[in-house]
Write a protein that holds these residues in place. Structure first.
Motif, PDB file in Angstrom:
ATOM      1  N   LEU A  69     -30.445  99.047  28.329  1.00  0.00           N
ATOM      2  CA  LEU A  69     -31.720  99.055  27.579  1.00  0.00           C
ATOM      3  C   LEU A  69     -31.405  98.468  26.075  1.00  0.00           C
ATOM      4  CD1 LEU A  69     -34.452  99.971  27.293  1.00  0.00           C
ATOM      5  CD2 LEU A  69     -33.702 102.389  26.781  1.00  0.00           C
ATOM      6  N   ARG A  70     -30.335  98.665  25.566  1.00  0.00           N
ATOM      7  CA  ARG A  70     -29.870  98.320  24.459  1.00  0.00           C
ATOM      8  C   ARG A  70     -29.812  96.661  24.257  1.00  0.00           C
ATOM      9  NH1 ARG A  70     -24.469  99.151  20.828  1.00  0.00           N
ATOM     10  NH2 ARG A  70     -25.021  98.057  18.796  1.00  0.00           N
ATOM     11  N   LEU A  71     -29.112  96.113  25.343  1.00  0.00           N
ATOM     12  CA  LEU A  71     -29.120  94.822  25.353  1.00  0.00           C
ATOM     13  C   LEU A  71     -30.456  94.129  25.672  1.00  0.00           C
ATOM     14  CD1 LEU A  71     -27.038  92.328  25.290  1.00  0.00           C
ATOM     15  CD2 LEU A  71     -26.714  92.460  27.876  1.00  0.00           C
ATOM     16  N   TYR A  72     -31.389  94.599  26.543  1.00  0.00           N
ATOM     17  CA  TYR A  72     -32.630  94.236  26.845  1.00  0.00           C
ATOM     18  C   TYR A  72     -33.401  94.164  25.576  1.00  0.00           C
ATOM     19  CZ  TYR A  72     -37.329  94.446  29.020  1.00  0.00           C
ATOM     20  OH  TYR A  72     -38.405  94.038  29.365  1.00  0.00           O
ATOM     21  N   ASP A  73     -33.293  95.102  24.796  1.00  0.00           N
ATOM     22  CA  ASP A  73     -34.089  95.366  23.441  1.00  0.00           C
ATOM     23  C   ASP A  73     -33.531  94.167  22.463  1.00  0.00           C
ATOM     24  OD1 ASP A  73     -35.537  97.318  24.305  1.00  0.00           O
ATOM     25  OD2 ASP A  73     -34.269  99.056  23.231  1.00  0.00           O
ATOM     26  N   GLN A  74     -32.354  93.842  22.574  1.00  0.00           N
ATOM     27  CA  GLN A  74     -31.862  92.864  21.684  1.00  0.00           C
ATOM     28  C   GLN A  74     -32.286  91.294  22.242  1.00  0.00           C
ATOM     29  OE1 GLN A  74     -27.608  93.184  21.926  1.00  0.00           O
ATOM     30  NE2 GLN A  74     -27.377  94.836  20.204  1.00  0.00           N
ATOM     31  N   VAL A  75     -32.355  91.213  23.377  1.00  0.00           N
ATOM     32  CA  VAL A  75     -32.679  89.853  23.923  1.00  0.00           C
ATOM     33  C   VAL A  75     -34.188  89.739  23.528  1.00  0.00           C
ATOM     34  CG1 VAL A  75     -33.364  88.618  26.031  1.00  0.00           C
ATOM     35  CG2 VAL A  75     -31.244  89.518  25.801  1.00  0.00           C
ATOM     36  N   GLY A  76     -35.133  90.843  23.899  1.00  0.00           N
ATOM     37  CA  GLY A  76     -36.402  90.574  23.446  1.00  0.00           C
ATOM     38  C   GLY A  76     -36.723  90.405  21.906  1.00  0.00           C
ATOM     39  N   ASP A  77     -35.720  91.154  21.301  1.00  0.00           N
ATOM     40  CA  ASP A  77     -36.197  90.835  19.859  1.00  0.00           C
ATOM     41  C   ASP A  77     -35.665  89.610  19.118  1.00  0.00           C
ATOM     42  OD1 ASP A  77     -37.171  93.539  19.530  1.00  0.00           O
ATOM     43  OD2 ASP A  77     -34.866  94.391  18.693  1.00  0.00           O
ATOM     44  N   SER A  78     -34.519  88.870  19.985  1.00  0.00           N
ATOM     45  CA  SER A  78     -34.248  87.651  19.684  1.00  0.00           C
ATOM     46  C   SER A  78     -35.286  86.656  20.062  1.00  0.00           C
ATOM     47  CB  SER A  78     -32.972  87.288  20.423  1.00  0.00           C
ATOM     48  OG  SER A  78     -32.527  86.077  20.384  1.00  0.00           O
ATOM     49  N   PHE A  79     -36.016  86.826  21.248  1.00  0.00           N
ATOM     50  CA  PHE A  79     -37.071  85.950  21.488  1.00  0.00           C
ATOM     51  C   PHE A  79     -38.190  86.130  20.705  1.00  0.00           C
ATOM     52  CE2 PHE A  79     -35.028  84.751  25.238  1.00  0.00           C
ATOM     53  CZ  PHE A  79     -35.290  83.635  25.938  1.00  0.00           C
ATOM     54  N   ALA A  88     -43.189  84.256  22.638  1.00  0.00           N
ATOM     55  CA  ALA A  88     -41.984  84.708  23.282  1.00  0.00           C
ATOM     56  C   ALA A  88     -41.914  84.939  24.934  1.00  0.00           C
ATOM     57  CB  ALA A  88     -41.516  86.153  22.580  1.00  0.00           C
ATOM     58  N   GLY A  89     -43.000  85.496  25.293  1.00  0.00           N
ATOM     59  CA  GLY A  89     -43.159  85.591  26.888  1.00  0.00           C
ATOM     60  C   GLY A  89     -43.295  84.324  27.560  1.00  0.00           C
ATOM     61  N   TRP A  90     -44.082  83.433  26.832  1.00  0.00           N
ATOM     62  CA  TRP A  90     -43.892  81.904  27.447  1.00  0.00           C
ATOM     63  C   TRP A  90     -42.685  81.321  27.213  1.00  0.00           C
ATOM     64  CZ3 TRP A  90     -43.265  77.186  24.783  1.00  0.00           C
ATOM     65  CH2 TRP A  90     -43.537  75.933  26.048  1.00  0.00           C
ATOM     66  N   ALA A  91     -41.924  81.451  26.240  1.00  0.00           N
ATOM     67  CA  ALA A  91     -40.597  80.978  26.321  1.00  0.00           C
ATOM     68  C   ALA A  91     -39.631  81.498  27.361  1.00  0.00           C
ATOM     69  CB  ALA A  91     -39.869  81.151  24.855  1.00  0.00           C
ATOM     70  N   LEU A  92     -39.762  82.990  27.526  1.00  0.00           N
ATOM     71  CA  LEU A  92     -38.955  83.698  28.686  1.00  0.00           C
ATOM     72  C   LEU A  92     -39.295  83.099  30.033  1.00  0.00           C
ATOM     73  CD1 LEU A  92     -36.756  85.715  29.270  1.00  0.00           C
ATOM     74  CD2 LEU A  92     -38.718  87.226  29.365  1.00  0.00           C
ATOM     75  N   SER A  93     -40.659  82.884  30.098  1.00  0.00           N
ATOM     76  CA  SER A  93     -41.009  82.243  31.551  1.00  0.00           C
ATOM     77  C   SER A  93     -40.450  80.962  31.647  1.00  0.00           C
ATOM     78  CB  SER A  93     -42.577  82.130  31.583  1.00  0.00           C
ATOM     79  OG  SER A  93     -43.066  83.323  31.439  1.00  0.00           O
ATOM     80  N   LEU A  94     -40.363  79.964  30.561  1.00  0.00           N
ATOM     81  CA  LEU A  94     -39.743  78.768  30.873  1.00  0.00           C
ATOM     82  C   LEU A  94     -38.287  78.688  31.089  1.00  0.00           C
ATOM     83  CD1 LEU A  94     -41.465  76.486  28.093  1.00  0.00           C
ATOM     84  CD2 LEU A  94     -41.927  76.592  30.431  1.00  0.00           C
ATOM     85  N   LEU A  95     -37.604  79.653  30.509  1.00  0.00           N
ATOM     86  CA  LEU A  95     -36.285  80.043  30.591  1.00  0.00           C
ATOM     87  C   LEU A  95     -36.080  80.220  32.206  1.00  0.00           C
ATOM     88  CD1 LEU A  95     -33.476  80.052  29.435  1.00  0.00           C
ATOM     89  CD2 LEU A  95     -33.804  82.383  29.054  1.00  0.00           C
ATOM     90  N   PHE A  96     -36.672  81.184  32.798  1.00  0.00           N
ATOM     91  CA  PHE A  96     -36.748  81.486  34.037  1.00  0.00           C
ATOM     92  C   PHE A  96     -37.017  80.406  35.046  1.00  0.00           C
ATOM     93  CE2 PHE A  96     -39.028  83.028  37.947  1.00  0.00           C
ATOM     94  CZ  PHE A  96     -37.924  83.746  38.299  1.00  0.00           C
ATOM     95  N   CYS A  97     -38.048  79.704  34.601  1.00  0.00           N
ATOM     96  CA  CYS A  97     -38.582  78.436  35.448  1.00  0.00           C
ATOM     97  C   CYS A  97     -37.286  77.559  35.685  1.00  0.00           C
ATOM     98  CB  CYS A  97     -39.849  77.937  35.123  1.00  0.00           C
ATOM     99  SG  CYS A  97     -41.049  79.026  35.462  1.00  0.00           S
ATOM    100  N   ALA A  98     -36.500  77.332  34.437  1.00  0.00           N
ATOM    101  CA  ALA A  98     -35.506  76.012  34.264  1.00  0.00           C
ATOM    102  C   ALA A  98     -34.582  76.624  35.237  1.00  0.00           C
ATOM    103  CB  ALA A  98     -35.035  76.227  32.916  1.00  0.00           C
ATOM    104  N   GLU A  99     -34.493  77.654  35.799  1.00  0.00           N
ATOM    105  CA  GLU A  99     -33.571  77.934  36.560  1.00  0.00           C
ATOM    106  C   GLU A  99     -33.859  77.893  38.125  1.00  0.00           C
ATOM    107  OE1 GLU A  99     -30.237  79.313  36.092  1.00  0.00           O
ATOM    108  OE2 GLU A  99     -30.513  78.920  34.014  1.00  0.00           O
ATOM    109  N   LEU A 100     -35.087  77.501  38.348  1.00  0.00           N
ATOM    110  CA  LEU A 100     -35.599  77.253  39.816  1.00  0.00           C
ATOM    111  C   LEU A 100     -35.282  75.897  40.357  1.00  0.00           C
ATOM    112  CD1 LEU A 100     -38.915  79.246  39.588  1.00  0.00           C
ATOM    113  CD2 LEU A 100     -36.678  80.053  40.558  1.00  0.00           C
ATOM    114  N   PRO A 101     -34.555  75.576  41.304  1.00  0.00           N
ATOM    115  CA  PRO A 101     -34.186  74.394  41.771  1.00  0.00           C
ATOM    116  C   PRO A 101     -35.354  73.340  42.058  1.00  0.00           C
ATOM    117  CG  PRO A 101     -32.866  75.935  43.082  1.00  0.00           C
ATOM    118  CD  PRO A 101     -33.947  76.731  42.302  1.00  0.00           C
ATOM    119  N   SER A 102     -36.699  74.228  42.526  1.00  0.00           N
ATOM    120  CA  SER A 102     -37.811  73.194  42.585  1.00  0.00           C
ATOM    121  C   SER A 102     -38.395  72.739  41.405  1.00  0.00           C
ATOM    122  CB  SER A 102     -38.642  74.083  43.613  1.00  0.00           C
ATOM    123  OG  SER A 102     -39.179  75.412  42.739  1.00  0.00           O
TER     124      SER A 102
END
Length: 127
Positions: free
Chosen positions: A8-18, A26-40
């Protein structure tokens, strides 16, 4: 920083950083980060980013391989002492629902010839 799980602490740190770096996006940036990992969707990403991701994955593989070698070395140097008494494998009899217990001692300390048999308790099923 290395972490084995997302606490939970690490999750909060990542969220605060974004939130600090991207503000209301921040939510849009996190979505792009996730999509960047998808091979398609890899063909959409810029070439330098793809190269960086490939190098990162190779580095991770090398680090994991080195960690596995270190772990093997530690296991090889650690010696286990053999058990002091031999142990018997437990066998389960499907025809009987009782467990045999070693022979009991009477009041004088002598071992009686008949073993005590304890009944197994049946577990109540909770559905």
């Amino acid at each position: 920083r290395e972490a084995k799980s997302l606490t939970l602490r690490l999750y909060d740190q990542v969220g605060d950083s974004f939130r600090t770096n991207f503000g209301t996006h921040a939510g849009w940036a996190l979505s792009l980060l996730f999509c960047a990992e998808l091979p398609s969707l890899a063909h959409v990403l810029p070439e330098p980013l793809l190269l960086e991701m490939k190098l990162f994955k190779q580095e991770e593989k090398l680090l994991n391989a080195a960690a596995a070698v270190q772990k093997k070395k530690r296991r090889a140097t650690t010696t286990k002492s053999p058990p002091s008494t031999p142990t018997k494998k437990k066998t389960r009899s499907s025809s009987s629902s009782s467990v045999s217990v070693p022979p009991a001692k009477n009041n004088e300390g002598d071992i009686t010839s008949t073993p005590i048999v304890a009944k197994k308790k049946k577990r109540k099923k909770n559905y």
